[in-house]
Every structure is written in C-alpha cells, then in structure tokens.
Design an enzyme around this catalytic site. Sequence first.
Site, PDB file in Angstrom:
ATOM      1  N   ARG A 147     -10.907  -5.551   4.747  1.00 32.22           N
ATOM      2  CA  ARG A 147     -10.861  -4.200   5.313  1.00 32.22           C
ATOM      3  C   ARG A 147     -12.288  -3.697   5.435  1.00 32.22           C
ATOM      4  O   ARG A 147     -13.042  -3.744   4.459  1.00 32.22           O
ATOM      5  CB  ARG A 147     -10.055  -3.298   4.358  1.00 32.22           C
ATOM      6  CG  ARG A 147      -9.786  -1.917   4.894  1.00 32.22           C
ATOM      7  CD  ARG A 147      -9.254  -0.987   3.798  1.00 32.22           C
ATOM      8  NE  ARG A 147     -10.357  -0.323   3.110  1.00 32.22           N
ATOM      9  CZ  ARG A 147     -10.224   0.769   2.366  1.00 32.22           C
ATOM     10  NH1 ARG A 147      -9.031   1.313   2.183  1.00 32.22           N
ATOM     11  NH2 ARG A 147     -11.270   1.319   1.775  1.00 32.22           N
ATOM     12  N   TYR A 159     -14.956   8.664   4.067  1.00 29.65           N
ATOM     13  CA  TYR A 159     -14.096   7.839   3.217  1.00 29.65           C
ATOM     14  C   TYR A 159     -14.557   6.382   3.198  1.00 29.65           C
ATOM     15  O   TYR A 159     -14.878   5.810   4.231  1.00 29.65           O
ATOM     16  CB  TYR A 159     -12.638   7.899   3.704  1.00 29.65           C
ATOM     17  CG  TYR A 159     -11.780   6.870   3.016  1.00 29.65           C
ATOM     18  CD1 TYR A 159     -11.325   7.099   1.726  1.00 29.65           C
ATOM     19  CD2 TYR A 159     -11.521   5.643   3.616  1.00 29.65           C
ATOM     20  CE1 TYR A 159     -10.590   6.132   1.055  1.00 29.65           C
ATOM     21  CE2 TYR A 159     -10.788   4.675   2.952  1.00 29.65           C
ATOM     22  CZ  TYR A 159     -10.333   4.924   1.680  1.00 29.65           C
ATOM     23  OH  TYR A 159      -9.620   3.962   1.011  1.00 29.65           O
ATOM     24  N   ASP A 210      -8.945   1.313   7.522  1.00 31.47           N
ATOM     25  CA  ASP A 210      -8.162   2.429   6.976  1.00 31.47           C
ATOM     26  C   ASP A 210      -8.651   3.736   7.599  1.00 31.47           C
ATOM     27  O   ASP A 210      -9.797   4.133   7.395  1.00 31.47           O
ATOM     28  CB  ASP A 210      -8.337   2.469   5.449  1.00 31.47           C
ATOM     29  CG  ASP A 210      -7.323   3.375   4.769  1.00 31.47           C
ATOM     30  OD1 ASP A 210      -6.666   4.171   5.470  1.00 31.47           O
ATOM     31  OD2 ASP A 210      -7.194   3.279   3.534  1.00 31.47           O
ATOM     32  N   HIS A 212      -7.203   6.553   6.933  1.00 28.87           N
ATOM     33  CA  HIS A 212      -7.004   7.498   5.817  1.00 28.87           C
ATOM     34  C   HIS A 212      -6.492   8.862   6.293  1.00 28.87           C
ATOM     35  O   HIS A 212      -7.024   9.908   5.920  1.00 28.87           O
ATOM     36  CB  HIS A 212      -8.280   7.627   4.967  1.00 28.87           C
ATOM     37  CG  HIS A 212      -7.997   7.639   3.494  1.00 28.87           C
ATOM     38  ND1 HIS A 212      -7.856   8.796   2.777  1.00 28.87           N
ATOM     39  CD2 HIS A 212      -7.795   6.632   2.615  1.00 28.87           C
ATOM     40  CE1 HIS A 212      -7.594   8.497   1.509  1.00 28.87           C
ATOM     41  NE2 HIS A 212      -7.543   7.190   1.389  1.00 28.87           N
ATOM     42  N   GLU A 236      -4.669   1.291   9.362  1.00 33.44           N
ATOM     43  CA  GLU A 236      -3.908   1.864   8.244  1.00 33.44           C
ATOM     44  C   GLU A 236      -3.904   3.384   8.283  1.00 33.44           C
ATOM     45  O   GLU A 236      -4.925   4.001   8.606  1.00 33.44           O
ATOM     46  CB  GLU A 236      -4.565   1.366   6.950  1.00 33.44           C
ATOM     47  CG  GLU A 236      -3.993   1.933   5.671  1.00 33.44           C
ATOM     48  CD  GLU A 236      -4.620   1.256   4.461  1.00 33.44           C
ATOM     49  OE1 GLU A 236      -5.027   0.078   4.561  1.00 33.44           O
ATOM     50  OE2 GLU A 236      -4.723   1.912   3.415  1.00 33.44           O
ATOM     51  N   GLU A 262       1.004   4.351   1.602  1.00 35.43           N
ATOM     52  CA  GLU A 262       0.505   4.362   0.226  1.00 35.43           C
ATOM     53  C   GLU A 262       0.817   5.666  -0.505  1.00 35.43           C
ATOM     54  O   GLU A 262       0.769   5.692  -1.727  1.00 35.43           O
ATOM     55  CB  GLU A 262      -0.989   4.030   0.178  1.00 35.43           C
ATOM     56  CG  GLU A 262      -1.885   5.059   0.817  1.00 35.43           C
ATOM     57  CD  GLU A 262      -3.354   4.629   0.822  1.00 35.43           C
ATOM     58  OE1 GLU A 262      -3.640   3.482   1.215  1.00 35.43           O
ATOM     59  OE2 GLU A 262      -4.200   5.431   0.422  1.00 35.43           O
ATOM     60  N   ARG A 283       3.436   0.177   3.101  1.00 35.66           N
ATOM     61  CA  ARG A 283       2.423   0.036   2.050  1.00 35.66           C
ATOM     62  C   ARG A 283       2.741   0.722   0.725  1.00 35.66           C
ATOM     63  O   ARG A 283       1.865   0.911  -0.112  1.00 35.66           O
ATOM     64  CB  ARG A 283       1.098   0.614   2.577  1.00 35.66           C
ATOM     65  CG  ARG A 283       0.412  -0.319   3.513  1.00 35.66           C
ATOM     66  CD  ARG A 283      -0.909   0.185   3.964  1.00 35.66           C
ATOM     67  NE  ARG A 283      -1.764   0.748   2.950  1.00 35.66           N
ATOM     68  CZ  ARG A 283      -2.345   0.055   1.982  1.00 35.66           C
ATOM     69  NH1 ARG A 283      -2.156  -1.234   1.880  1.00 35.66           N
ATOM     70  NH2 ARG A 283      -3.115   0.670   1.095  1.00 35.66           N
ATOM     71  N   GLU A 339      -3.021  -5.783  -0.749  1.00 32.83           N
ATOM     72  CA  GLU A 339      -4.368  -5.233  -0.951  1.00 32.83           C
ATOM     73  C   GLU A 339      -4.903  -5.662  -2.317  1.00 32.83           C
ATOM     74  O   GLU A 339      -4.176  -5.642  -3.307  1.00 32.83           O
ATOM     75  CB  GLU A 339      -4.308  -3.699  -0.876  1.00 32.83           C
ATOM     76  CG  GLU A 339      -5.669  -3.030  -0.960  1.00 32.83           C
ATOM     77  CD  GLU A 339      -5.566  -1.504  -0.794  1.00 32.83           C
ATOM     78  OE1 GLU A 339      -4.489  -0.938  -1.077  1.00 32.83           O
ATOM     79  OE2 GLU A 339      -6.568  -0.894  -0.377  1.00 32.83           O
ATOM     80  N   TRP A 402      -7.903  14.309   3.416  1.00 33.82           N
ATOM     81  CA  TRP A 402      -8.920  13.391   2.886  1.00 33.82           C
ATOM     82  C   TRP A 402      -8.499  11.964   3.129  1.00 33.82           C
ATOM     83  O   TRP A 402      -7.349  11.634   2.937  1.00 33.82           O
ATOM     84  CB  TRP A 402      -9.137  13.618   1.379  1.00 33.82           C
ATOM     85  CG  TRP A 402     -10.076  12.565   0.845  1.00 33.82           C
ATOM     86  CD1 TRP A 402     -11.431  12.483   1.060  1.00 33.82           C
ATOM     87  CD2 TRP A 402      -9.715  11.440   0.040  1.00 33.82           C
ATOM     88  NE1 TRP A 402     -11.932  11.368   0.440  1.00 33.82           N
ATOM     89  CE2 TRP A 402     -10.904  10.704  -0.196  1.00 33.82           C
ATOM     90  CE3 TRP A 402      -8.509  10.968  -0.503  1.00 33.82           C
ATOM     91  CZ2 TRP A 402     -10.938   9.532  -0.942  1.00 33.82           C
ATOM     92  CZ3 TRP A 402      -8.533   9.805  -1.244  1.00 33.82           C
ATOM     93  CH2 TRP A 402      -9.738   9.095  -1.460  1.00 33.82           C
TER      94      TRP A 402
HETATM   95  O1  EZ4 Z   1      -7.609   6.405  -1.242  1.00 36.37           O
HETATM   96  O2  EZ4 Z   1      -5.997   4.638  -3.877  1.00 36.37           O
HETATM   97  O3  EZ4 Z   1      -6.061   1.739   0.889  1.00 36.37           O
HETATM   98  N1  EZ4 Z   1      -6.509   2.271  -0.044  1.00 36.37           N
HETATM   99  C1  EZ4 Z   1      -6.765   3.576  -0.170  1.00 36.37           C
HETATM  100  C2  EZ4 Z   1      -7.250   4.039  -1.508  1.00 36.37           C
HETATM  101  C3  EZ4 Z   1      -6.752   5.462  -1.800  1.00 36.37           C
HETATM  102  C4  EZ4 Z   1      -6.719   5.668  -3.286  1.00 36.37           C
HETATM  103  C5  EZ4 Z   1      -6.107   7.030  -3.630  1.00 36.37           C
HETATM  104  O4  EZ4 Z   1      -5.787   7.095  -4.978  1.00 36.37           O
HETATM  105  O5  EZ4 Z   1      -6.599   4.307   0.779  1.00 36.37           O
HETATM  106  O6  EZ4 Z   1      -8.646   3.983  -1.561  1.00 36.37           O
HETATM  107 CO    CO Z   2      -5.439   3.356   2.311  1.00 34.29          CO
END
Ligand code: EZ4
Ligand code: CO
Length: 402
Positions: A147, A159, A210, A212, A236, A262, A283, A339, A402
């Site tokens: 990733r 991030y 990701d 995010h 992701e 997640e 996920r 992961e 975030w």
């Molecule tokens: O931000 O696990 O894919 N992984 C992620 C992680 C999450 C953290 C949050 O607790 O997006 O880095």
């Molecule tokens: Co993630």
Amino acid sequence: MKIIAARLIVCSPDRNFVTLKIETDEGIYGLGDGTLNGRELAVASYLSEHILPCLIGRDPFQTEDIWQYLYRGAYWRRGPVTMAAIGAVDVALWDIKGKALNTPVYNLLGGKSRNGVLVYTHANGRDIPEALDSVRKHMDEGYLAVRAQSGVPGVASSYGVPKAGKPYEPAERCLPSESLWSTEKYLNFVPTLFEKLRVELGPDVHLLHDVHHRLTPIEAGRLGKALEPYHLFWMEDPTPAELQEGFEVIRRHTTTPIAVGEVFNSIWDAHDLVRHQWIDYLRMAIVHGGGITPLKKTADFAALYHVRTGFHGATDLSPVTMAAALHLGLAVHNFGIQEHMPHSALTDEVFPHNYTFDAGYMYPGSAPGLGVDIDEKLAAKYPYQRAYLPIARKLDGTLTDW
Ligand code: EZ4
Ligand code: CO
C-alpha cells in the site's frame, strides 16, 4: 469444560491494547483482543462491568450460543464498543476450543484452503521519491503487495505520512492532533504518484492505496478512473460508508477495485454494498466485527457476490487479532488479501506468537488454538496511556473525515 475466570490485561507496549484472558476449569485459557483505538477503556469497562460476570460457569465450546447471548441478549446492539467487547470474548473462546481439541483454529473453520495468506504492507513517504524508496524496501523484504501513501504537496501532515525516521503510527499519546486536508490538491497529486510507481516498479507488484474516507462518491469516481492505467489491487475507503448507495456512484465511473469496512461492526453495515456488488473487498476487523463467529458467516455471505476478504490488520489490532485473521483467511474460500502493518519489537515481545512471514505470505503456524500468548509480567511494565487518533480539517478550518 467450564469458564471459571475472565479478566482484562490493559497495557501499552508502544501502543495500547485491551486483552481478554478467559480461564477454564481444565487449566486451558484463551486470549481475545478488545482494542478500539483511542477508546480503549470504554471496551474494557463494557467487558469488566457488563460481560465478564455473565461468562462464569458457561461452556466455552458454545461459541454460537454465547455470541447470540451477548449480541441479541443485551437488547442494545452493534456499535464499535459493543462489538469489540463481544469480539474479544468470541476469539478467546475459539482459542480455547482449538487448544482443547489440540488443533489450530483454522481446522475448525474448514481447514486450509491455501498454503499461505497473501499480505500487503504499508509504504509511506513524505513525497514521491520517499514513497518509491519505501515500496522498494518492502519488495526487497519479500512483499508482493504494498500500500503506497505519500505526503501531498501543499497539505501538511496528511494521512499515512510518517514523522521523520519513525514508523507510521496514527495514534498519539496526546490530545487529538490536527491534520490538514485539501481534496483538490490530493486528487491532482495521487495519479502522479502511481504513474511514477508503475513506471519504476513494473506491472507485477500489487499496489494498493488508502483514501481514508476523504472523498465524496463522485470525487472517488474521478480518482478511480484516473488510477485505472496503474491497475491498483484496490482503492480503500474511498468515501465514508454510512451511505452505502454512495458506492453505486463510484462503481458507475470506474473499474478500479474497491475495498471498504475497517470501521464496520456488522454485516448490516455492508449488506447493500455486498448484495449490489458495489465493492470487491470487505475489510472488517475480526475484533470490531464481533469475532470469528460472525466474520465467518459474513465471508460466506460475501462469497455469493464475488466479494473477497481483506481484513483490517493495522498496529491497533493486537497480535491476537492478527492471528485470528490469519486462521480465518487461511480457511475461507473467498480470501482476498490480509493487511500486515508489523507491530513494534516490544509489542511482539509482549505477545509471543507462532505466525510467520515468508516471501509475501503469512502463516498462522500449527500450534493448537490461535498460537498467541501474552507475557503478563512484561505487559505490567507498560501501563495504559491515554492516546487519540488525529482529526482533520480542510484548509478553511472545516472539520472533515480523518
Ligand atoms: O487509520 O487502524 O488501513 N489502515 C488504516 C489504519 C487506520 C487505523 C485506525 O485505528 O486505515 O491506519
Ligand atoms: Co485503511
């Protein structure tokens, strides 16, 4: 066999972990992970005040009935705190079952469906050259899937970008830090990152990214389309997933595969995503989804729709959750990828484990149960320390995802 004791070990060997230890009258014990990043003590209290007293005297082999008792029987359902607490119990019970039957947990879930579990790890850089170096370093370590995240020019502390010289770890032992976000700068930048990675690294390495939860569905559609020439393994969390039909908009615009989940706690967070085939990988973390019992059912349901697994495996999931994910991933037919964000050496020392990494794959090992233990004496030297995930604001100060 009966449960005679259940207690929590809350420790912070480089980061916080909530671990449940369930003991039986036959001397066998099991471990479960109840860590919820930044909200650890809420789960600890849910367990110690409300769940643990109800476990004493029960038969640890009754994983289905105990799960229903804690989920349905509580009247109040779902949510990350509740489901992490139930997940800790469920995983500890599967660990006990495996040890009592003297077999690794994957043998209780269908047995090995493959030789090993394909994993991806994280490459992070402050800019494209650093991100490229980081992907190369992980490929040299043997990873077949990586990733890639990079700092975005003009966006401070985005991030996935590490502090100089340190491995990336989002939770910090201070009040929530504030990061900045610009969708415009990000969308212009990310395709240039993956263009460079493909040109330099060739077609074979699996590249993931990701987002995010930071884009709207149509913005995510634009990004997915722009990334198609670089054939990502997945994009992701392209958009927050409370609005499941938002993913239909993304799907309409791009063939880049989509992974999400997640922060999900239940199949009911993903039901529409799966049955409409709006996603490719689910996920959910074993702990936050309520344990092995519901995740096995969820994986089987997803299989009907060609959706594969991609269980969350960041450092806030303890080695107990990592092992549970490896056992389940080895067993289910529709496994996709796992992961693997390696824990610190200290975390690994507190949680001795049997799982191993070799040439891009992980192996849960053949020890009975999950094959993870906890060194309680060492754990006691690292007491809980309050920590938070960061928050994010747009350049004008608006709070954003975030
Ligand atoms: O931000 O696990 O894919 N992984 C992620 C992680 C999450 C953290 C949050 O607790 O997006 O880095
Ligand atoms: Co993630």
